[in-house]
Design a protein around this motif. Structure first.
Motif, short mmCIF file in Angstrom:
data_model
loop_
_atom_site.label_atom_id
_atom_site.label_comp_id
_atom_site.label_asym_id
_atom_site.label_seq_id
_atom_site.Cartn_x
_atom_site.Cartn_y
_atom_site.Cartn_z
N SER A 247 0.79 -1.31 -0.13
CA SER A 247 0.07 -0.05 -0.14
C SER A 247 0.89 1.26 0.04
O SER A 247 1.97 1.23 0.49
N ASP B 194 0.49 3.66 1.97
CA ASP B 194 0.78 3.99 3.22
C ASP B 194 2.02 3.43 3.96
O ASP B 194 2.82 3.75 4.56
N VAL C 170 5.18 4.79 2.15
CA VAL C 170 5.53 6.00 2.93
C VAL C 170 6.47 5.57 3.98
O VAL C 170 7.47 6.45 4.41
N ARG C 171 5.98 4.71 4.98
CA ARG C 171 6.32 4.51 6.07
C ARG C 171 7.70 3.91 5.96
O ARG C 171 8.73 4.10 6.54
N THR D 16 -0.08 4.11 -7.38
CA THR D 16 0.63 4.08 -5.85
C THR D 16 1.68 5.30 -5.89
O THR D 16 1.70 5.99 -4.74
N TRP E 2 1.43 12.65 -0.57
CA TRP E 2 1.95 12.86 0.90
C TRP E 2 3.33 13.83 0.84
O TRP E 2 3.67 14.66 1.53
N HIS F 45 7.38 11.90 12.73
CA HIS F 45 6.31 10.85 11.87
C HIS F 45 5.44 10.12 12.93
O HIS F 45 6.05 9.14 13.50
N PHE G 122 3.15 7.17 13.27
CA PHE G 122 2.75 5.90 12.54
C PHE G 122 1.57 5.65 13.07
O PHE G 122 0.52 4.85 12.36
N SER G 123 1.11 5.82 14.35
CA SER G 123 -0.03 5.17 14.90
C SER G 123 -0.67 6.22 15.75
O SER G 123 0.04 6.93 16.48
N LEU H 107 -1.35 10.18 4.61
CA LEU H 107 -1.07 8.61 4.91
C LEU H 107 -0.13 8.75 6.43
O LEU H 107 -0.53 7.61 6.95
N VAL H 108 0.74 9.52 6.59
CA VAL H 108 1.42 9.33 8.07
C VAL H 108 1.25 11.02 8.38
O VAL H 108 2.22 11.87 7.65
#
Ligand code: GLC
Length: 424
Positions: free
Chosen positions: A279, A281, A284-285, A316, A323, A357, A359-360, A415-416
């Protein structure tokens, strides 16, 4: 706080490389026709005669490297690396040393030249991937990786193959590539036998390619060029493949300039039926994770045999680009921070700006140890909206060593999400 590693200095010019951070890898060749991974000739033990059908039908009528460059630029990529020749031996440029080249297919022209011109025009740094091994060349030994390794008769007939003759060809082709296309910024040699156990190919490599001589010639032709580590001599930069390293990559105990190469779906060449797409997402991570450890990410696209990026790759890259449009200053020119990131976050840093950044997305608060009293202002990067801060003590201990960020309950729709912190 912990000291930020200082990578070993490079012979080639890595000053731009550690700023640009995000590159495009392109694996393109006649393996795009079978569309079953770029190792199809090896995996399916295809002979030269059988493989010839792909040479005969290679007709990339939609090849427009300007379109590739525009897509990559919009994704935020700043340098590109194209396969001039992959392991199957097919050459995308008009080499004087072989007939096995794009010029002699229905393409009828030098595809590398068009790539170089198009990407240069869009401001990219130019890289060439070049395979050290060659499953087409008549003097390349039928070793444990060769597509016809199991054909006893073929092996017996070709036992006389002379790797030194192949090495002359290899050196000659690299000379062409570095003499006829102007400034080349990266030479990405592949493949390293010694890094893996390939049965009866073990121990091959370095001496077969005459790597030291090869590298000396490369440096003479293009003194600024960056060479990767896969020729089995020390390289300028190191290339973890399809893996996110645990921390800053080291070689013999020393931190080095590094670049993780990653795929969109596990394959490098166009692989039609492969559905393992990562993905945007996740990608990017992965990019953030690399930069937070002082590295780059080289993300691959395998164009189709007609010369286009697959629609799934385009979608993609566009999402990554959206982002990057808002967050590229948390990537370009950034590196590992001396501060440590809280759980589920990564930190990148450029000078006095620190990028958190997330992530969660947590409920309301994020605590940054060691940053109390050190930050003058904080904002979300996507919309430059203020993030309120307070200084608190860490786990009830005395002092105001911890910075507490008050985040909105609603996670920003990117995304992030990134918080930009201005250090005092
Ligand atoms: C490998 C593979 C190859 C790919 C490369 C990219 O060593 O042989 O197909 O081109 O890695 O890193």
């Amino acid at each position: 706080m912990s000291a930020v590693p200082v990578p070993a200095s490079t012979t080639g010019d890595s000053s731009w490389f550690v700023q640009d951070r995000f590159g495009l890898f392109i694996h393109w060749g006649i393996y795009a026709l079978p569309a079953r991974h770029e190792w199809v000739k090896n995996r399916e033990r295809i002979s030269d005669e059988q493989y010839q059908r792909y040479f005969s039908h290679f007709d990339p009528d939609l090849y427009d490297p300007r379109a590739w460059a525009r897509i990559a630029k919009a994704a935020g990529m700043r340098y590109a690396v194209l396969t001039t020749k992959h392991h199957d031996g097919f050459c995308l440029w008009d080499s004087a040393l072989t007939d096995y080249k794009a010029t002699n297919t229905l393409a009828g022209r030098d595809l590398v030249r068009e790539y170089v011109e198009a990407f240069r025009a869009e401001g990219f740094r130019i890289g060439f991937y070049h395979s050290l091994i060659d499953w087409h060349h008549p003097e390349f030994p039928v070793d444990g990786l060769h597509p016809q390794r199991d054909d006893v008769e073929f092996r017996a007939k070709n036992a006389h193959r002379d790797i030194t003759k192949y090495a002359t060809y290899l050196h000659g082709q690299v000379r062409e590539l570095l003499s006829n296309y102007g400034k080349v910024d990266v030479l990405w040699l592949d493949f390293s036998y010694s890094q893996r156990d390939w049965g009866w190919s073990k121990g091959k490599g370095k001496d077969d390619w005459q790597s030291e001589k090869l590298v000396a010639m490369i440096r003479e032709l293009q003194p600024h060029i960056l060479i990767n580590n896969r020729s089995e001599t020390d390289g300028d930069f190191y290339t973890p493949e399809q893996v996110q390293p645990q921390g800053w990559v080291t070689h013999e105990g020393r931190p080095v300039v590094w670049e993780a190469c990653q795929t969109l779906n596990g394959s490098w060449g166009y692989d039609r039926d492969n559905l393992d797409w990562k993905s945007p997402d996740l990608l990017v991570r992965m990019l953030i994770d690399a930069v937070s450890k002082g590295g780059n990410m080289l993300l691959n696209v395998g164009p189709t045999a007609r010369g286009e990026f697959d629609a799934r790759a385009v979608t993609t890259l566009a999402a990554i680009g959206e982002w990057m449009r808002l967050h590229s200053r948390a990537i370009y020119g950034c590196t590992q921070s001396a501060y440590s990131a809280p759980q589920d976050c990564r930190l990148t840093q450029r000078g006095m700006r620190l990028y958190l950044h997330v992530f969660s997305w947590p409920f309301r608060h994020l605590h940054l140890n060691g940053l109390g009293g050190k930050v003058s202002y904080a904002q979300l990067l996507n919309d430059a909206s203020e993030i309120k801060m307070t200084e608190v003590s860490e786990n009830g201990t005395s002092g105001n060593s911890t910075l507490r960020l008050e985040l909105p309950i609603q996670r920003p729709g990117v995304l992030v999400p990134v918080v930009e912190l201005f250090l005092k």
